[in-house]
Design an enzyme around this catalytic site. Structure first.
Site, short mmCIF file in Angstrom:
data_model
loop_
_atom_site.label_atom_id
_atom_site.label_comp_id
_atom_site.label_asym_id
_atom_site.label_seq_id
_atom_site.Cartn_x
_atom_site.Cartn_y
_atom_site.Cartn_z
N GLY A 126 0.38 -24.02 23.96
CA GLY A 126 1.50 -23.82 24.86
C GLY A 126 2.06 -25.10 25.42
N LYS A 146 0.35 -41.62 27.92
CA LYS A 146 -0.69 -41.04 28.76
C LYS A 146 -0.47 -39.53 28.81
CE LYS A 146 -0.94 -45.07 31.87
NZ LYS A 146 -0.81 -45.53 33.28
N GLY A 147 -1.48 -38.78 29.22
CA GLY A 147 -1.36 -37.33 29.24
C GLY A 147 -0.74 -36.81 30.52
N GLY A 190 -0.92 -33.04 30.98
CA GLY A 190 -1.31 -31.64 31.07
C GLY A 190 -2.07 -31.28 32.33
N GLU A 191 -2.77 -32.22 32.92
CA GLU A 191 -3.66 -31.89 34.04
C GLU A 191 -3.30 -32.58 35.35
OE1 GLU A 191 -7.91 -31.36 32.13
OE2 GLU A 191 -6.70 -32.71 30.92
N PRO A 203 10.86 -35.18 27.45
CA PRO A 203 10.94 -34.87 28.88
C PRO A 203 10.92 -33.38 29.19
CG PRO A 203 12.75 -36.30 28.22
CD PRO A 203 11.98 -36.02 26.99
N LYS A 204 11.49 -32.57 28.30
CA LYS A 204 11.52 -31.13 28.55
C LYS A 204 10.10 -30.55 28.52
CE LYS A 204 14.87 -28.71 26.79
NZ LYS A 204 15.74 -27.90 25.88
#
Length: 751
Positions: free
Chosen positions: A478, A713-714, A716-717, A644-645
């Site tokens: 997702g 860099k990530g 998601g968190e 960016p989206k």
């Protein structure tokens, strides 16, 4: 309302680049039209249905199962118990590495937690299997359940998380606290939480001799392949796993779960394909969760507000049979400058399933406590919370002294505060009301998450017709990996997105590593980037060594790949299309592979983190205590933005989860039975649309030459970190009440 802003420097994208473009996700149409095939959507010919029977006690042993009644039920084909379960090549309780967790595979009659699998009923229909499982009517020899943070004797672990030291200290904390002009000593509690992805854990398994085909959601295909191969004693290449789509994972699908292995065993036992899908309530136990914590934080400040000491001692829990300890205190290592920092842990073993990685493991639990304590320290120092954080801004990583590979946190503070209107915030609590008389509060929190990267492989191909193919066994749960990784791969081979085919989601493709730790884009993306560069180098070698090519002899000056052409680096007017190079060489295609891994030297030299600042507004009914989060602004700096989206989507999801952490989410455990009492989506509180505030994100430009070549860099968190604390701090600002137990409820405010 939602909005994403890019600072002007973050808008730049080089000519012809796919990277940095806000492209719509490639899998979007498939998902909204129902054409995306998830694991449980597969129905091989002759398939049976398996249903897990789970324990209703927390501790003890199973003394009886009415197998005869279950077998006699129409449609039931087999009942699998410990007595007839096919043999395994290795003990499911053995561990050979820190990323391996013990599994309950009917190896004995012991019950170690509620909802532990105790049998599997296999039938021609789902209804028959479900009814057969109910007919088993298990009887138990039960023992008292150990529950809660004080439910058993505690001990000091050797490590937390995956190999992090359980004790870390720099400087003299006790002296720093003793010499402080002001101190904070407060204890915060966070509850157990469960992943609750929309798609439950499942498997469709089919054996052909010693060859195994699986449809199962996985955040780590190669790791799953290796774990299953070890359990069944077959080569990993004999196992083909398909996982093109995941309906969410949040860490719970990083490793094969016990019930999925039981589905594979059921297929082995019956000799027919088997589908096993967990019911919602069965996901509260065998597939991981976020452990509760109790964190005592002590802070010392000098007269000018600078820290003299920071300490976090965390108590957390794990199961009685395995080790995963939530590393909540570790967030104190990285955020604020202090001459003395100490973190330590003690742990209680409970009759529960083993906790596991859950979105921002450690950082989510640790930051909501630390950011609340920082606000209490700012209040004690008589300072604005933002000014206090800037006063204690860390120019190097406090615990290690390493320089940051990059850190644009000051700019996050500036842009976020300006957009939110922070300068209008009164310093004292309970000073603002809206037109309806509701109390209004503004709070903030600092966000951080490490910039992680793992190992991965990829393959890139350029075809004679001028199109490309990029392949890696990536996982899209997702987050948009199908799109972001395709952008990186297409960029590396100098083609547009519509000219590139992207293949991912199966175990026969190059290993893309694990989709976890916010590191998947950096890891798989770097592998694709290197594969792309390698295939372009091969193509260039064909051209520069061919006298018939306009690029002949350009080996010293080099070439550039752009829009399906190779161009001389010193004269871009001279070049030729890929198609011409391959046609002249008589090749239908050319391909190359690439590998990626973290730069060990860079990791040793630098502290690598993404950063952000979240500002929250809440409104509280002064009579009823009802709380609404009404506005959130988050400013984040996470290296190079690929799309960016998609980044906006991830940050929004994290921020919403932060609101959930502060106001909604918790598992309620019956202290007598040890069972989770709200093990469903009706009573397990998570935000719905009506709870989601106005959301805005600002993507702050940041260049990082050290995390990886692409500077990724990530994201998601990181959105969870900072947000929970910002909401909690806003509640204090609205009401004057400091609540240190999460989630915060109206009952807390009415006490």
């Amino acid at each position: 309302m939602s909005e994403t802003l890019l600072s002007e420097s973050g808008r730049r994208a080089r000519h012809g680049s796919n990277i940095g473009q806000p492209l719509t996700r490639r899998d979007g149409v498939l998902k909204v039209t129902g054409a995306a095939t998830y694991a449980a959507d597969n129905h091989p010919e002759g398939m049976l249905y398996a249903v897990v029977a789970t324990s209703t006690i927390a501790r003890g042993r199973v003394t009886f199962l009415d197998e005869a009644a279950a077998r006699a039920h129409p449609g039931v084909v087999e009942v699998m118990t410990g007595a007839n379960r096919p043999a395994l090549a290795t003990d499911p309780d053995e561990k050979s590495n820190p990323f391996m967790f013990r599994l309950d595979l009917l190896q004995n009659d012991r019950v170690r937690y509620p909802t532990q699998p105790i049998a599997v009923v296999i039938a021609e229909t789902l209804e028959a299997a479900t009814e057969g499982a109910m007919l088993l009517a298990p009887r138990y020899e039960a023992e008292p359940a150990r529950t809660g943070l004080d439910g058993a004797e505690s001990f000091a672990p050797q490590s937390v998380g995956v190999g992090n030291p359980a004790f870390a200290e720099t400087g003299d904390v006790e002296s720093g606290l003793a010499s402080a002009a002001r101190r904070v000593d407060a204890t915060y509690e966070t509850p157990a939480q469960y992943h609750n992805a929309m798609e439950p854990h499942c498997v469709v398994a089919q054996w052909d001799g010693d060859t195994l085909s699986l449809d199962m959601p996985s955040q780590g295909l190669a790791m799953a392949q290796g774990r299953i191969a070890g359990l069944f004693g077959i080569p990993p290449e004999n196992i083909h796993i398909r996982s093109p789509f995941l309906g969410g994972g949040f860490g719970s699908k990083g490793f094969p779960a016990g019930p999925q292995i039981l589905g594979i065993l059921a297929a082995r036992l019956t000799g027919r394909p088997v589908k096993l899908v967990l019911r919602r309530e069965q996901m509260f136990g065998p597939v991981g969760h976020r452990a509760p914590t109790r964190q005592r934080i002590r802070l010392g400040m000098a007269e000018d507000g600078r820290f003299t000491a920071i300490e976090n001692h965390t108590r957390t829990t794990s199961s009685t049979f395995d080790d995963f300890f939530e590393p909540a205190a570790d967030v104190a290592h990285t955020l604020y400058a202090s001459p003395a920092i100490r973190t330590s842990y003690d742990v209680v073993r409970l009759d529960t399933g083993t906790p596991l990685f859950m979105r921002a493991p450690g950082e989510a639990t640790g930051s909501i406590a630390l950011e609340s304590a920082i606000d209490e320290a700012a209040e004690a120092a008589g300072m604005d919370p933002l000014a206090f954080r800037l006063k204690n801004y860390a120019e190097v990583e406090p615990i290690s002294g390493k320089p940051f590979s990059s850190k644009a946190l000051r700019e996050c503070y500036r842009q976020g505060a300006e957009r939110f209107g922070w300068s209008k915030r009164p310093q004292q609590a309970r000073q603002m009301r809206d037109e309806a008389g509701l109390l209004v509060g503004w709070g903030m929190g600092t966000a951080t998450f490490p910039a992680l990267m793992f190992q991965a492989k990829a393959r890139a191909t350029i075809r004679r017709d001028g199109t490309g193919l990029i392949e890696t066994g990536a996982h899209d749960m997702g987050q948009g990996a199908w799109t972001a990784l395709a952008q990186i791969g297409a960029d590396a081979i100098g083609l547009g997105m519509d000219e590139v085919e992207f293949r991912a989601g199966t175990s026969d493709l190059p290993d893309a590593g694990i989709a976890g730790g916010s590191g998947h884009t950096a890891t798989a993306g770097m592998a694709l980037h290197k594969a792309g560069l390698a295939v372009i180098a091969k193509l260039a070698e064909l051209a520069v060594s061919d006298e018939r090519s306009p690029l002949y002899g350009a080996g010293n000056v080099g070439t550039i790949a752009r829009e399906g052409k190779l161009l001389r680096r010193d004269d871009e007017s001279r070049g030729e299309p890929y198609t011409a190079i391959l046609e002249r060489a008589g090749l239908a295609k050319i391909e190359a592979e690439g590998e990626a891994a973290a730069d060990g030297a860079a990791q040793e030299a630098y502290a690598m983190h993404a950063h952000g600042a979240v500002f929250a507004e809440v409104k509280v009914d002064p009579d009823l205590g009802q709380i609404r989060a009404t506005r959130l602004v988050g400013a984040f700096a996470a290296g190079r933005v690929i799309n960016p989206k998609l980044v906006q989507s991830q940050l929004f999801g994290g921020m919403i989860w932060g609101v959930s952490f502060a106001l909604h989410e918790h598992a309620v455990t019956d202290r007598r039975s040890g069972r989770v009492m709200n093990a469903d989506l009706a009573e397990y509180p998570i935000p719905v649309n009506a709870d989601v505030p106005s959301l805005e994100t600002i993507l702050v430009h940041e260049d990082d030459a050290h995390v990886n070549v692409l500077g990724i860099k990530g994201v998601g968190e990181i959105g969870i970190t900072g947000t929970g604390g910002a909401v909690a701090n806003a509640i204090w600002h609205a009401t004057g009440k400091r609540i240190r137990r999460f989630p915060i409820s109206l009952a807390d405010l009415l006490d």
